[in-house]
Scaffold this active site. Structure first.
Site, short mmCIF file in Angstrom:
data_model
loop_
_atom_site.label_atom_id
_atom_site.label_comp_id
_atom_site.label_asym_id
_atom_site.label_seq_id
_atom_site.Cartn_x
_atom_site.Cartn_y
_atom_site.Cartn_z
N GLY A 62 0.80 -1.22 0.00
CA GLY A 62 0.00 0.00 0.00
C GLY A 62 0.83 1.27 0.00
O GLY A 62 0.27 2.36 0.05
N CYS A 63 2.15 1.14 -0.05
CA CYS A 63 3.02 2.30 -0.06
C CYS A 63 3.53 2.54 -1.49
O CYS A 63 3.74 1.59 -2.24
CB CYS A 63 4.21 2.11 0.87
SG CYS A 63 3.74 1.98 2.60
N GLU A 64 3.76 3.81 -1.84
CA GLU A 64 4.33 4.15 -3.14
C GLU A 64 5.71 3.54 -3.30
O GLU A 64 6.05 3.02 -4.36
CB GLU A 64 4.48 5.67 -3.28
CG GLU A 64 3.24 6.39 -3.67
CD GLU A 64 3.49 7.89 -3.82
OE1 GLU A 64 4.65 8.32 -3.99
OE2 GLU A 64 2.50 8.63 -3.77
N ASN A 65 6.51 3.66 -2.27
CA ASN A 65 7.87 3.12 -2.27
C ASN A 65 7.87 1.81 -1.51
O ASN A 65 7.02 1.58 -0.66
CB ASN A 65 8.84 4.08 -1.57
CG ASN A 65 8.85 5.45 -2.20
OD1 ASN A 65 8.28 6.38 -1.66
ND2 ASN A 65 9.48 5.57 -3.35
#
Length: 152
Positions: A62-65
């Protein structure tokens, strides 16, 4: 799964760098550029995990990175959380969370109002929706680990 503090992936957050100091630092800066610089400075103080250490963590979805998080339960039932991220801003945000949760018990962690911390730093209104979603995923991962690793 008991251990002593900082055996694996040591960092200064929650010990030498506490959450009150971070909140005070951020509250003195109003411009996003200044807050961004502080986030990058915090990120630089969070040591990168080795590939071997990353294998002992879980990757937060769920994180961009890419973000990795791990935890050890100390003998006194406090936690040593550690982790890493490929992104500087995310790593800086993670460092803030680590300062709030390091050496806390599961109940103490579950009682932390992370949104209030972000409000106090002035970051809550500065983060993009995708960063806020990723940060919430990281907070949920922390809370789940605290719940799962706590002795019955």
């Amino acid at each position: 799964m008991t251990s002593t503090k900082h055996e694996l992936a040591p960092h200064p957050f929650g010990t030498e760098i506490n959450i009150q100091g971070i909140v005070e630092q951020f509250s003195t800066h109003k411009a996003w550029e200044d807050k961004y610089r502080l986030l990058v400075q915090l990120a630089k103080q969070l040591p990168a995990l080795t590939d071997e250490e990353k294998q002992q963590t879980q990757e937060v979805k769920g994180c961009e990175n890419r973000v990795w998080i791990g935890a050890l339960l100390n003998d006194n039932e406090t936690f040593h959380f550690y982790g890493d991220s490929e992104g500087r801003v995310v790593k800086g945000l993670f460092a803030i969370l680590l300062a709030a949760i390091e050496l806390k018990t599961a109940q103490e962690i579950l009682n932390i109002d992370f949104n209030e911390i972000l409000t106090q730093t002035g970051l809550s209104g500065q983060l993009s929706e995708s960063r806020q979603t990723g940060l919430q995923s990281l907070i949920t991962a922390i809370q789940n680990i605290a719940n799962e690793m706590t002795p019955a």
